[in-house]
Structure formats: structure tokens, C-alpha cells
Design an enzyme around this catalytic site. Structure first.
Site, PDB file in Angstrom:
ATOM      1  N   GLY A  11       1.218  -0.677  -0.211  1.00  0.00           N
ATOM      2  CA  GLY A  11      -0.067  -0.195   0.178  1.00  0.00           C
ATOM      3  C   GLY A  11       0.881   0.756   0.229  1.00  0.00           C
ATOM      4  O   GLY A  11       2.480   1.050  -0.212  1.00  0.00           O
ATOM      5  N   ALA A  12       0.576   2.511   0.276  1.00  0.00           N
ATOM      6  CA  ALA A  12       1.132   3.898   0.331  1.00  0.00           C
ATOM      7  C   ALA A  12       1.482   3.234   1.716  1.00  0.00           C
ATOM      8  O   ALA A  12       2.702   4.026   1.249  1.00  0.00           O
ATOM      9  CB  ALA A  12      -0.679   4.722   0.164  1.00  0.00           C
ATOM     10  N   ASP A 127      -9.503   5.196   9.273  1.00  0.00           N
ATOM     11  CA  ASP A 127      -9.041   5.510   8.058  1.00  0.00           C
ATOM     12  C   ASP A 127      -9.994   4.502   7.226  1.00  0.00           C
ATOM     13  O   ASP A 127      -9.689   3.417   6.789  1.00  0.00           O
ATOM     14  CB  ASP A 127      -6.844   4.661   7.306  1.00  0.00           C
TER      15      ASP A 127
HETATM   16  N1  ADP Z   1      -4.248  -9.213   9.077  1.00  0.00           N
HETATM   17  C1  ADP Z   1      -4.898  -9.754   7.964  1.00  0.00           C
HETATM   18  N2  ADP Z   1      -4.839 -10.798   7.582  1.00  0.00           N
HETATM   19  C2  ADP Z   1      -5.095 -10.809   6.605  1.00  0.00           C
HETATM   20  N3  ADP Z   1      -5.611 -10.152   5.696  1.00  0.00           N
HETATM   21  C3  ADP Z   1      -4.900  -8.679   5.766  1.00  0.00           C
HETATM   22  C4  ADP Z   1      -4.398  -8.696   7.151  1.00  0.00           C
HETATM   23  N4  ADP Z   1      -3.485  -6.398   7.122  1.00  0.00           N
HETATM   24  C5  ADP Z   1      -4.122  -6.994   5.983  1.00  0.00           C
HETATM   25  N5  ADP Z   1      -4.004  -7.721   5.262  1.00  0.00           N
HETATM   26  C6  ADP Z   1      -5.065  -7.498   4.068  1.00  0.00           C
HETATM   27  O1  ADP Z   1      -3.921  -6.614   3.449  1.00  0.00           O
HETATM   28  C7  ADP Z   1      -4.247  -5.203   2.917  1.00  0.00           C
HETATM   29  C8  ADP Z   1      -2.863  -4.104   3.343  1.00  0.00           C
HETATM   30  O2  ADP Z   1      -3.156  -4.064   4.548  1.00  0.00           O
HETATM   31  P1  ADP Z   1      -3.045  -3.075   5.454  1.00  0.00           P
HETATM   32  O3  ADP Z   1      -2.931  -3.063   6.850  1.00  0.00           O
HETATM   33  O4  ADP Z   1      -4.545  -1.922   5.071  1.00  0.00           O
HETATM   34  O5  ADP Z   1      -2.187  -2.130   5.388  1.00  0.00           O
HETATM   35  P2  ADP Z   1      -2.140  -0.134   3.715  1.00  0.00           P
HETATM   36  O6  ADP Z   1      -1.580   0.558   4.910  1.00  0.00           O
HETATM   37  O7  ADP Z   1      -1.086  -0.592   2.939  1.00  0.00           O
HETATM   38  O8  ADP Z   1      -3.217  -0.032   3.895  1.00  0.00           O
HETATM   39  C9  ADP Z   1      -5.530  -5.375   3.071  1.00  0.00           C
HETATM   40  O9  ADP Z   1      -6.288  -4.346   2.631  1.00  0.00           O
HETATM   41  C10 ADP Z   1      -5.619  -6.717   3.752  1.00  0.00           C
HETATM   42  O10 ADP Z   1      -6.555  -6.929   1.843  1.00  0.00           O
HETATM   43 MG    MG Z   2      -5.372  -0.516   4.441  1.00  0.00          MG
END
Ligand code: ADP
Ligand code: MG
Length: 214
Positions: A11-12, A127
Site C-alpha cells: 500500500g501507500a 482510515d
Molecule cells: N491480518 C490480516 N489478515 C488478512 N489480510 C490482511 C491482514 N492485514 C492486512 N491484510 C490485507 O492486506 C491489505 C493491506 O493491509 P493494511 O494493513 O490495510 O495496510 P496498508 O497500510 O497498506 O493499507 C488489506 O486491505 C487486506 O486485504
Molecule cells: Mg489498508
């Protein structure tokens, strides 16, 4: 087991890699370096956001809102090892069911209940988009909240109003039945935050007006 070197998501702010933690499926979430930020500021922001995410993931769980279990914290390297949850994100459900909005009412309503509980407990998400919500027990089960690094403890009505505003915008941007889905969300929200819902909903409308006319 996915290749440990290929990110499952970038992600970002962060990249996620599939790893194993004592034999359990896990994700290593690592904050990206931003070269446009002065190095000291970059380090501080990454450390603070990692620390904030840990606090909010833990406190949300305490309020009965599901979040991934934190297996390990590595603050100097801005890394967390998180339980890898199964299931689809709300974004995936919205993208998959444009012609069957009824299938989305239950998950959107249960998200409203969870966000209501979070707000009633004094937290904001920070967010709240459909990519940051996952349904580990399927769309009819309770949601898990992800990506809480921008959340606040002791959140005020403004932060809570922003949460409602963000999810409303996201539902409307992704799904043709977004307005009706947001009403289902609000229905659940009132159940989760019976004492505060009216005030937060009013603020969300004010924020919407401000955004529209600015
Ligand atoms: N604990 C988790 N279990 C399963 N999928 C996850 C988990 N954490 C993140 N993801 C997947 O990874 C993506 C990006 O994670 P996220 O924590 O939202 O980071 P970012 O800051 O890049 O948005 C989420 O939208 C989801 O699809
Ligand atoms: Mg996210």
C-alpha cells in the site's frame, strides 16, 4: 504457504509479506521508507504509526471488536507480525456483488455495529475504507478491523464523524446501492453506539457539507 519474499500487498504506507509464526499463517507488516520525508521525520512517523497501530488493535479487541492478533512487535524496524485472517475484505464483497445488494446488507450492518462499539469505547479508526475491513467468518459473521495506525484514542466527535464520512464516500464510490448500504451501516451504528450516534451522525453530515462546498 506463499513465497515469503513476494509481498501479498503493497500500500501507500506499508508492505505485507506472508510468513509463518510458530507454524501459524501470519503477515509481516512493514512500513515503507518515504524518501521525500527528512530521514528523522520519516523514522519518527513510522515508529509512531507502528506503536499507534499496536495500541489500537489491542484496545479495539478489548471492546469486543475483532482485530488480528499481534504475534510480534519490532519497533526499531517498524514491523509487526499479525495473525493472517481468512475471508474477504468488504471491498471484495462490494466488487463481487453489484447486482445482489441484499447480500451486502448484513456485512455492512455488522460493520456499523462494530464501529459503533469502537466509538462508544472512545476510539476512532482513522482510515475507514472498505479495504480495511475483513470478514473472517464469512459475510454473515462479525467483521475484523485492519489498518488502525491512523486511529485515535480519546477520539472526539470530529474523528468519529470522519470515520462515518469516509465509509459513506467509499460505499457510494464503489457500489450503485451505496446510499442504501450506508443506511444499513447507520442502523447497525445506532445499535453499537446508542448514546453517541445522533451527535456523530450530525457531525458526519456537517463534514460532508464542508467538503462539498469547500
Ligand atoms: N491480518 C490480516 N489478515 C488478512 N489480510 C490482511 C491482514 N492485514 C492486512 N491484510 C490485507 O492486506 C491489505 C493491506 O493491509 P493494511 O494493513 O490495510 O495496510 P496498508 O497500510 O497498506 O493499507 C488489506 O486491505 C487486506 O486485504
Ligand atoms: Mg489498508
Amino acid at each position: 504457504m506463499a513465497d515469503a519474499e513476494s509481498p501479498v500487498s503493497r500500500g501507500a504506507e506499508a508492505s505485507l509479506h506472508a510468513v509463518e509464526w510458530l507454524g501459524l499463517p501470519a503477515l509481516r507488516k512493514e512500513r515503507e521508507t518515504k524518501s521525500y520525508r527528512p530521514k528523522n521525520l520519516d523514522e519518527r512517523l513510522k515508529r509512531e504509526r507502528t506503536r499507534n497501530e499496536v495500541r489500537l488493535l489491542t484496545e479495539a479487541r478489548r471492546l469486543g471488536v475483532r482485530t488480528p492478533v499481534i504475534y510480534d512487535i519490532d519497533l526499531p524496524n517498524h514491523r509487526l507480525i499479525l495473525e493472517q485472517l481468512p475471508g474477504s475484505t468488504l471491498k471484495e464483497l462490494l466488487d463481487a456483488a453489484p447486482s445482489d445488494p441484499m447480500a451486502l446488507v448484513a456485512p455492512v450492518r455488522s460493520l456499523g455495529v462494530a464501529i459503533g462499539r469502537l466509538h462508544a469505547g472512545g476510539l476512532s479508526h482513522g482510515d475507514l475504507t472498505s479495504s480495511n475491513v475483513l470478514y473472517p467468518e464469512g459475510p454473515s459473521g462479525p467483521p475484523a478491523l485492519l489498518d488502525l495506525s491512523m486511529g485515535a484514542r480519546n477520539a472526539g466527535v470530529e474523528e468519529k464523524g470522519i470515520d462515518l464520512h469516509l465509509i459513506e464516500e467509499d460505499l457510494k464510490a464503489i457500489h450503485p446501492k451505496g446510499p442504501a448500504l450506508f443506511r444499513s451501516f447507520l442502523d447497525g451504528y445506532g445499535e453499537g453506539n446508542p448514546g453517541g450516534a445522533a451527535e456523530v451522525r450530525k457531525r458526519a453530515r456537517d463534514i460532508r457539507g464542508r467538503v462539498r462546498y469547500s
